[in-house]
Design an enzyme around this catalytic site. Structure first.
Site, PDB file in Angstrom:
ATOM      1  N   THR A 473      14.136 -43.333   6.223  1.00  0.00           N
ATOM      2  CA  THR A 473      14.628 -44.550   5.562  1.00  0.00           C
ATOM      3  C   THR A 473      13.622 -45.683   5.561  1.00  0.00           C
ATOM      4  OG1 THR A 473      15.613 -45.224   7.664  1.00  0.00           O
ATOM      5  CG2 THR A 473      17.007 -44.004   6.152  1.00  0.00           C
ATOM      6  N   GLU A 670      23.916 -44.548   2.519  1.00  0.00           N
ATOM      7  CA  GLU A 670      24.975 -43.644   2.065  1.00  0.00           C
ATOM      8  C   GLU A 670      25.475 -43.966   0.656  1.00  0.00           C
ATOM      9  OE1 GLU A 670      26.065 -41.519   4.675  1.00  0.00           O
ATOM     10  OE2 GLU A 670      25.184 -42.575   6.367  1.00  0.00           O
TER      11      GLU A 670
END
Length: 710
Positions: A473, A670
Site C-alpha cells: 500500500t 478496500e
C-alpha cells in the site's frame, strides 16, 4: 480535483504525489522478502497435505523418507510437540489449522498432515512427495447451496452482529408499489497474492526470531506466544517487505511448522507455501447465496429492505462472510432487516479477503437497487438520491461525514451519465452491444491502537519507528509524509522503520485501518517532538525521542458511523454471439477523508477496481464434489484479469473533510473493489436487457441467458 494524469495536489491531501521511498530497492532487487533472507545452516521444510476430505490418519510411513538424501526430520501428529489452542487471540479463537499435527483427524482436503525438513528445498519437496500417509476415509460433504436445512445463525461476535431488525418487513412489502425479490450468488474466490506465504524461524539468544510475510507482526507475536506458551517478550517477528496479502497473511500452518522444526533441529528452518497449497491453507472468500428484497412506494422511496446472506464455513471453525452489513450503512427503510447464516461443510475455513462482506454484498444489493430503479422507472442515481439516509439506518448514529452524493454527482458528470438512454439493448457498435451501469460503494473507517516513536537525530534527520506493515500500500511513504507534515520538514529528512515487533504494538494492515491507525500515532509523536525542540526546531547534540500511544485518543472518539464512500461507473461491450463481455471503461469517485499520498492512493483504488472487474468476469474456484478438493488450484485454472482484460480505469476523489476527527484519514485499501462487480453487471443488463445474478458473468452464461430470453 485532480485528474488521473495530472500532477496537481489532490484535495484534502497531506502532500503531492510521491514515489515509494523503497521503490528503487524493489525494482533493483535489493529489497529482500521473507523467502529470500539468507541464513547460515538454513534448512527447508515442505508441508504434506491430506488427499482425503474427511477421516483420520492411520499411518505415516516416515522411515523410508528419513533415509532419503538430505532429509533431517519428518514431523507429524505422532511426534509433534504439543501446543495450546484453547486461547482467545486478537481476532477470537484461532483457526484449528494452526494447531498443527495435534491429532489424527482430517477435516478437509488439503489439511496439513506432515512436515518434511531437508537440507535443500528440492530434497524436501522430493521427500514430501514420496511420503506415504494412510487414511481411514469417511463420507464428506462440500455442496454449497441455498435452502439447505443445516444452515444456521452464527454467533454474534465483536466483529459483527448476525441479525438486525426494524419494523415489519412483510407488511411493508405487501403494501409497496414496487418490489424486487431476487437471489444473487458469488463463487469461492482466492487471494493469490504475488508473493507466496513464507516464514523462517530460528532461536537466537534465547528468543524466537521469525522472518515472515504477514499483515501485522504484533498479531503474529501474540498468537505464537500463546500457541507455544512463550513470554511475548521472547518472540520477535519481522516482516519488512510483503508482496501482497489482502487478508490472507495472518497466522497459518507454515509459521507454526517453521517454529516446530527449528525447535527440534536447533538451526534456522524456512517453510514456503506453494501456490497450490495456498488454495487450502491460507483462507479464501466463501461463496455466497444472498436473497435481497427491496420495496418502494410510488415515488421510489424505500419502504422495506431485507437482505439475507448465506456463506459456507468449515466444520472446525466458524467464519462469517459479512455480506449483509453493507445495507446497514447505505440504505434506510421503514422496515429494515438483515440476516447472516452459515453452512458448515468439509472444506477449509474461509477468511477475510479484500473488502470482506462488502464486496459480495455490494454485488447483491447494488444489483437489486438497479432492478428496483428499472421497475420504478427512475434513474438509478436518482433513486439513490431519494433514499439518502440522514443517519445510520440501523445504528441511528450520525455519520462522521457522508459525501456519497457528491461522488455520484462528480462521477456522473465525468462519465457522461446524462447522455445515457435508460432503455436496454439499444446501443450497438458492430457486433458489440454497449451498456453502462453504476453502483454505490462504502467501507468502514476503523482504527486500532498503535504506538510510535520519532527521534530527532544529531545530523538533522528524523527517524520514525512504527510497527506498520507495508503489504503493497505504500505504508513507508505514507508514514514519511505524515511525519514530515507534523514536523514541518522536508520528507527527505525523514527515515521510517517498520515491520518489526520490537518497534512496539501497532494495528494490523487490514480493514483499511492501517494508515489511519499508524498515522495517528506518528502524528502525535512528531507533534510532541516538535514542541520539545522549540521554535525553529534546533538540531540536538544528541538524539531526542518522543513517543505516542493512541489508546486514550481512540477511547475518546465519539460514537459515529465512520465510512468511506464511493460511486462506481462501468461501460461494457457484449458480443451475444460468443458471450464475450469486455469492460471498456471504469470510473470510481470516492470520498475517503484526507488522502496522504495521491500517487499511491490512486494506485490502491485502481488496484481494487481491477480486482472488482476480475470478480465480475473471471474469478471462480471450482470444488470437486467427489474428492472435496479444487480442480483449478493454480493460476492456469483460476482465472484473474490480465492486462488485456483491463480497460481505461480512472479513480479520483472529492473533498471529504471529517469535522472533529483528529486525523481525517479514512482508509482506501478496500473500497476500490466495492460495487465494481455490480456496476459491471448493471452495465451488462443495460447492454443486453438480460439480468445476471450469478458471478462471474462467463461467456456460457451470457449465451444461455440470451437463448432463454424471448
Amino acid at each position: 480535483m485532480t485528474t488521473t494524469t495530472g500532477t496537481t495536489t489532490a484535495t484534502g491531501a497531506v502532500g503531492s504525489g510521491r514515489a515509494r521511498v523503497e521503490g528503487r530497492d524493489k525494482v533493483t532487487g535489493a529489497a529482500r522478502y521473507a523467502g529470500e533472507v539468507p541464513f547460515d545452516r538454513l534448512a527447508h521444510g515442505w508441508l504434506v497435505l491430506s488427499t482425503i476430505a474427511r477421516g483420520r490418519i492411520t499411518a505415516v510411513a516416515d522411515e523410508p523418507v528419513l533415509a532419503m538424501p538430505g532429509v533431517l526430520t519428518v514431523i507429524h501428529h505422532g511426534n509433534a510437540p504439543r501446543v495450546t489452542t484453547d486461547y482467545v487471540g486478537m481476532l477470537g479463537r484461532p483457526n484449528p489449522v494452526v494447531g498443527l499435527f495435534q491429532h489424527d483427524r482430517v477435516p478437509f482436503a488439503g489439511w496439513p498432515v506432515a512436515l518434511v525438513v531437508a537440507e535443500t528445498p528440492e530434497q524436501a519437496r522430493e521427500a514430501a512427495e514420496a511420503l506415504v500417509v494412510r487414511y481411514e476415509e469417511e463420507p464428506h460433504d462440500v455442496e454449497f447451496r441455498a435452502g439447505r436445512a443445516d444452515a444456521h445463525r452464527p454467533g454474534d461476535s465483536s466483529m459483527v452482529r448476525a441479525d438486525t431488525d426494524k419494523g415489519d418487513v412483510r407488511a411493508r412489502i405487501d403494501g409497496a408499489a414496487f418490489v424486487v425479490d431476487a437471489e444473487y450468488t458469488t463463487p469461492e474466490e482466492h487471494h493469490c497474492s504475488m508473493e507466496p506465504h513464507a516464514a523462517t524461524a530460528r532461536w537466537e539468544d534465547g528468543r524466537l526470531d521469525l522472518i515472515d510475510s504477514n499483515q501485522g507482526t504484533s498479531w503474529v507475536v501474540g498468537e505464537l506466544a500463546q500457541l507455544f506458551s512463550l513470554d511475548p517478550a521472547s518472540v520477535r517477528v519481522r516482516s519488512e517487505h510483503i508482496g501482497g496479502a489482502f487478508g490472507s497473511k495472518g497466522l497459518s500452518a507454515h509459521q507454526v511448522a517453521a517454529v516446530m522444526a527449528t525447535t527440534a533441529l536447533h538451526r534456522p528452518v524456512r517453510v514456503v507455501i506453494t501456490r497450490r497449497q495456498m488454495f487450502s491453507l491460507v483462507g479464501y472468500r466463501s461463496p455466497t447465496a444472498q436473497r435481497v428484497r427491496v420495496a418502494a412506494d410510488a415515488e421510489g422511496r424505500l419502504c422495506a429492505f431485507d437482505h439475507e446472506a448465506l456463506n459456507l464455513t468449515s466444520s472446525v471453525h466458524e467464519f462469517v462472510e459479512t455480506s449483509a452489513v453493507l445495507g446497514r450503512v447505505l440504505y434506510d427503510a421503514d422496515a429494515h432487516r438483515t440476516r447472516h447464516r452459515v453452512l458448515p461443510l468439509d472444506v477449509p475455513t474461509p477468511t477475510w479477503m479484500r473488502a470482506p462482506g462488502e464486496a459480495p454484498g455490494s454485488f447483491a444489493i447494488e444489483s437489486a437497487l438497479d432492478e428496483l430503479a428499472e421497475k420504478c422507472g427512475v434513474d438509478p442515481i436518482a433513486l439513490r438520491v431519494r433514499n439518502e439516509p440522514a443517519k445510520g439506518p440501523v445504528s441511528g448514529l450520525p455519520f462522521s461525514s457522508r459525501n456519497l452524493l457528491a461522488c455520484f454527482e462528480e462521477g456522473a458528470r465525468r462519465f457522461g451519465w446524462a447522455d445515457r438512454d435508460p432503455r436496454p439493448g439499444l446501443r450497438r457498435e458492430g457486433r458489440w452491444l454497449i451498456g453502462s451501469g453504476t453502483a454505490a460503494a462504502s467501507y468502514p473507517s476503523g482504527v486500532g491502537r498503535s504506538t510510535a516513536a520519532v527521534t530527532a537525530e544529531p545530523d538533522g534527520t528524523f527517524t520514525v519507528r512504527v510497527n506498520a506493515a507495508d503489504i503493497g500500500t505504500g505504508a513507508r511513504t505514507a508514514m514519511t509524509l505524515v511525519a514530515a507534515e507534523a514536523l514541518q520538514v522536508d520528507p527527505g529528512l525523514v527515515q521510517v522503520r517498520i515491520g518489526d515487533s520490537d518497534l512496539g504494538h501497532a494495528m494490523v494492515a487490514g480493514g483499511s485501518t492501517g494508515t489511519r491507525s499508524w498515522g495517528w500515532a506518528v502524528r502525535l509523536a512528531a507533534a510532541d517532538l516538535r514542541e520539545r525542540l522549540g521554535p525553529g526546531g534546533g538540531i540536538p547534540t544528541e538524539g531526542i525521542t518522543a513517543r505516542a500511544d493512541t489508546a486514550d485518543a481512540i477511547a475518546a472518539l465519539p460514537q459515529q458511523e465512520r465510512h468511506s464512500f464511493g460511486a462506481q461507473f462501468a461501460e461494457v461491450a457484449v458480443d451475444v454471439t460468443t458471450g464475450e463481455v469486455r469492460a471498456r471503461r471504469l470510473l470510481g469517485i470516492f470520498a475517503a477523508g484526507t488522502i496522504v499520498n495521491p500517487l499511491t492512493a490512486r494506485s490502491q483504488l485502481i488496484g481494487g477496481m481491477t480486482w472488482g472487474l476480475s470478480m465480475a468476469l473471471h474469478e471462480e474456484a471450482v470444488r470437486d464434489a467427489a474428492t472435496g478438493g479444487h480442480v483449478n488450484a493454480d493460476l492456469a485454472g483460476y482465472h484473474v484479469a490480465c492486462h488485456a482484460d483491463v480497460p481505461l480505469i480512472e479513480a479520483d476523489w472529492v473533498d471529504d473533510p471529517v469535522p472533529g476527527d483528529p486525523v481525517g484519514i479514512k482508509g482506501i485499501g478496500e473500497i476500490g473493489i466495492v460495487g465494481v462487480a455490480a456496476a459491471i453487471a448493471n452495465a451488462v443488463w443495460h447492454a443486453t436487457g438480460v439480468r445476471h445474478r450469478a458471478l462471474p458473468i462467463r461467456p456460457d452464461r451470457v449465451l444461455r441467458a440470451a437463448a432463454n430470453t424471448p
